[in-house]
Every structure is written in C-alpha cells, then in structure tokens.
Design an enzyme around this catalytic site. Structure first.
Site, PDB file in Angstrom:
ATOM      1  N   ASP A 192       8.648   2.805  -9.354  1.00  0.00           N
ATOM      2  CA  ASP A 192       7.488   1.994  -9.717  1.00  0.00           C
ATOM      3  C   ASP A 192       6.816   2.646 -10.917  1.00  0.00           C
ATOM      4  OD1 ASP A 192       5.449  -0.144  -9.147  1.00  0.00           O
ATOM      5  OD2 ASP A 192       4.171   1.622  -8.898  1.00  0.00           O
ATOM      6  N   GLU A 200      11.741  -2.569 -11.616  1.00  0.00           N
ATOM      7  CA  GLU A 200      11.122  -3.889 -11.553  1.00  0.00           C
ATOM      8  C   GLU A 200      11.033  -4.477 -12.953  1.00  0.00           C
ATOM      9  OE1 GLU A 200       7.205  -5.949  -9.439  1.00  0.00           O
ATOM     10  OE2 GLU A 200       7.231  -3.816  -9.903  1.00  0.00           O
ATOM     11  N   CYS A 228       3.857  -4.450   3.298  1.00  0.00           N
ATOM     12  CA  CYS A 228       3.988  -3.148   3.945  1.00  0.00           C
ATOM     13  C   CYS A 228       5.471  -2.762   3.955  1.00  0.00           C
ATOM     14  CB  CYS A 228       3.433  -3.206   5.362  1.00  0.00           C
ATOM     15  SG  CYS A 228       3.654  -1.665   6.293  1.00  0.00           S
ATOM     16  N   CYS A 276       6.701  -2.424   8.053  1.00  0.00           N
ATOM     17  CA  CYS A 276       6.906  -3.571   8.954  1.00  0.00           C
ATOM     18  C   CYS A 276       7.095  -4.892   8.222  1.00  0.00           C
ATOM     19  CB  CYS A 276       5.726  -3.689   9.923  1.00  0.00           C
ATOM     20  SG  CYS A 276       4.150  -4.074   9.109  1.00  0.00           S
ATOM     21  N   CYS A 280      -2.134  -0.552   6.773  1.00  0.00           N
ATOM     22  CA  CYS A 280      -1.643  -1.820   7.312  1.00  0.00           C
ATOM     23  C   CYS A 280      -2.237  -2.044   8.699  1.00  0.00           C
ATOM     24  CB  CYS A 280      -0.115  -1.814   7.367  1.00  0.00           C
ATOM     25  SG  CYS A 280       0.602  -3.336   8.021  1.00  0.00           S
ATOM     26  N   CYS A 299       0.829  -2.573  11.611  1.00  0.00           N
ATOM     27  CA  CYS A 299       1.526  -1.433  12.207  1.00  0.00           C
ATOM     28  C   CYS A 299       0.718  -0.147  12.165  1.00  0.00           C
ATOM     29  CB  CYS A 299       2.879  -1.208  11.527  1.00  0.00           C
ATOM     30  SG  CYS A 299       2.762  -0.735   9.780  1.00  0.00           S
ATOM     31  N   ASP A 350       1.331   3.078  -4.971  1.00  0.00           N
ATOM     32  CA  ASP A 350       2.508   3.187  -5.828  1.00  0.00           C
ATOM     33  C   ASP A 350       3.757   3.539  -5.030  1.00  0.00           C
ATOM     34  OD1 ASP A 350       0.920   2.625  -8.031  1.00  0.00           O
ATOM     35  OD2 ASP A 350       0.436   4.729  -8.365  1.00  0.00           O
TER      36      ASP A 350
END
Length: 399
Positions: A198, A281, A334, A337, A353, A356, A363
């Site tokens: 990333d 990406e 997330c 999960c 999250c 979970c 990042d």
C-alpha cells in the site's frame, strides 16, 4: 517489459538500458554540441514539413530531403561535418513518435493519451543515438564517430554487446552514455510467496507483512527549487544571470530525482528478490494530483516510477507482478473477517472492527487486503452484516 522478436521470447532475452556517466574534454564538448544541434535541426525541419503535409511522408523521403539533399545546400552544408548515423536515427525517432501518437488516438496504445511530436529546444535535454556502425567499445574506452574516445565511469561491466548507444546531455550539463543490451532472466529463490504493498505519502510503502519503507525527505530541496524559480521569474530573459539560475534549478531537480531513483531502485530490488508475487494497487495518480493540498507531495513520491521498476524487475527475476483494480475497497474492509465499514476520513489512521473486534492500522489493513485480492482470496462482503457502525480506536477509548 515487452520483448522484441519471437527468438527473444523463446530464449527469454530481455532488452535492458544501462547508463553510465562520462566527462568529455572541451573539444569533445564542442563536437557534441555540434552533433546535438544537427540532430535538433534535422528533427525540427522534418517535423515542420510533417505538420504542413496532408499525408505523413515516409522516413526514407524525409532522410533524402533533410539529410542527403540538405547537405548540398548553403544553409545546411554543415550537416556533413557530423556522422550521418545519428541524423538518420533522429528521423527514425520522429516516425516512431508519430506512430505512437496515431496509435494512441485510435486506442491501440494503452495508457495516457499522447500528444503530437513537438519541436526541440536548445535549452532542453539533448540526445543523439548511434547504432553499431557509429560506435565501438575497447575495454574501458568507448569510441564515438566524429567525437573520439571517451572514458565512461563504469560501475559494472555490460552483460552483453550493446546494439546502440545514446549520448545524452541533461539540463544540468551532465553527459551520459545509455547502452541497449540484452539481459537473461535470473533464477533466484523467493523467501515469501506474495506481498501486498500500500503506497502512501508519510510512509511510502506499507507491506502486508507489517514492514514499512520511509521515503527520503525532499522538503529542503523542494523549497530551494521554489525559491530559485521565483528568482528566475524576476530576471531578464536571455541574460547570463538567468542562465546561471536555470542551471542551478536543473541541478537541484537532479538531486531530487537521483535521491528518489536510488531509494526506489533499492526498495524495488529488495521487494522483487524476496517475494514470488508482488501486488500493487492501480492508483489514479492524475486524479489525486488535482488535490491542491497534496499534489506537490504526491508528485515527489514517484509511485508510478516504483510500479515500473517492480514490473521490469519482475520479468528479470521471473516473478509474478499483479496490479489490482483501483475500485477495490481495500481501506473499507476488515482484513480479518471481511466486514465492510465504508469510507473513512484520511485523518483516521487506526480502526477497530465492530464485527470481530480486531484493531487495524489503516495502511497495514489496506496492504493485507491488496495481497488477498491479488492472490484471489477476496472476502465476500455480502456475507457480513453492516448493522453495526465501525469507529476509530480513539472514539472507542473515549466510550
């Protein structure tokens, strides 16, 4: 990187450009200035005819008109004082530039739309390309036709016999020799199966394995460039002081570019050599540059250059290079999960999250999702509930 010719594809040979710096003598500098000027004049004369013609002339016709016949005229008789090979290559490069331009208009060429070829200026970067008939290499010395022997600063030996050499003079009056050589892929055992990366501004790269890569600081050099540019705007055109200021700006730009290139080369080599699959990406850099507050910082990072380095070295080291879609919600899901919490403000750097209970660095979570999407292990967000609202760690602590 594309290979040229079926034989090269079968043998696995990769075209590669290897550059080295050299310091010409004063007489050689004058000869190179004459060579650059002749190549520039031939390019501009041929381009002016192409722009005023309804049908694009062939490279052979342009060479006859602006090289063979032009040498016989009084206005262009000095073209015979330099080697004819770089002049022919200048016309050939113009034909390739027009071909790429037309392919870009028709949609046959990928990437950003290309503009039509432009006229060359004396103050811009100068170059002249010589094929095998115009140069030779004898141990550590390179002979250039009508220039003489030059002694490059070799950092390593060439992997194979070069097919051509380009003499380059940049805006800071530095001279380089750029060789086109063939390189065979290197078989190197990878430590890890895959890695997702990333890219960011404060932290240049956050890996899916938790490691970070901090980019060098360009703040001081960038401030110096802006100060010199303001000084250049106030100086009289075509004056000696303006010329000296322009050289200082070019040298400062080169310091930034060299620092960034050295960092990106080292990082890309480490990433590609240690991992079998490299996943990035597809960032919309041109769209992100429209943000006036972040455009200057984004332009200094070199995200696109890092992607190119990883792509080229992946071919060299026989690695898999994957670029996922820019529309993947890597920062909104997330990584544990698959719960999708939606868009987050840029100031939110840590997320917990609700589904979970896992706490993520923004990042690192995006890097893990990039790795999963690239390897085909994407979470099915439809199976997760969105009834609960995910909050930042700061707001959870306050509660």
């Amino acid at each position: 990187m594309r290979t040229h010719g079926s034989n090269r594809e079968v043998l696995g040979i990769i075209p590669h450009i290897d550059s080295t710096r050299f310091y010409p003598t004063i007489q050689q500098q004058q000869s190179l200035a004459q060579l650059f000027g002749c190549c520039r004049v031939v390019w501009n004369d041929a381009l002016a005819l192409c722009k005023n013609s309804l049908k694009l002339p062939s490279s052979g016709d342009l060479q006859k008109l602006f090289i063979t016949q032009a040498k016989k005229t009084e206005e262009r008789h000095w073209l015979s004082e330099v080697s004819a090979i770089p002049l022919q290559q200048s016309i050939a490069d113009l034909g390739i530039a027009y071909k790429n331009f037309f392919n870009s208009l028709k949609g046959k060429r990928k990437g950003k739309k290309l503009g039509s070829p432009r006229f060359k200026k004396k103050t811009s970067q100068q170059s002249a390309r010589l094929t095998r008939g115009g140069f030779s290499i004898n141990r550590e010395t390179v002979y250039l036709a009508h220039i003489g022997n030059v002694n490059p600063i070799w950092s390593r030996s060439l992997p194979s016999e070069p097919s051509s050499v380009t003499v380059v003079k940049d805006c800071a009056n530095r001279y380089f020799l750029s060789f086109v050589v063939d390189v065979e892929p290197v078989s190197l055992e990878a430590k890890n199966q895959s890695i997702g990366i990333d890219l960011g501004i404060k932290t240049f790269a956050f890996m899916s394995d938790g490691t970070k890569a901090e980019s060098p600081s360009y703040v001081k050099l960038d401030r110096k460039v802006r100060k010199l540019q303001r000084k250049l705007a106030r100086q009289e055109k075509d004056s000696k002081r303006r010329h000296r200021t322009r050289i200082k700006i070019a040298k400062t730009h080169n310091k930034i570019a060299d620092t960034r290139k050295d960092f990106l080369h080292k990082l890309s080599t480490k990433v590609v050599s240690e991992n079998q699959a490299i996943i990035l990406e597809d960032l919309n850099v041109s769209g992100m540059m429209k943000n006036r507050k972040l455009s200057r910082a984004i332009s200094l990072q070199g995200w696109r250059q890092f992607r190119v380095f990883c792509s080229v070295k992946s071919v060299k080291y026989d690695r898999e290079f994957v670029v996922i879609s820019r529309w993947e919600p890597t920062s909104q899901v997330c990584s544990e999960c698959g719960y999708k919490w939606g868009k987050l403000d840029l100031k939110v750097r840590s997320v917990q999250c609700i589904n979970c209970g896992a706490t993520h660095d923004r990042d690192q979570n995006a890097a893990k999702n990039i790795n999963k999407v690239g390897m085909g292990n994407r979470h099915d967000s439809k199976c997760t509930s969105r009834r609960k609202k995910t909050t930042s760690v700061a707001s959870v602590d306050e509660a």
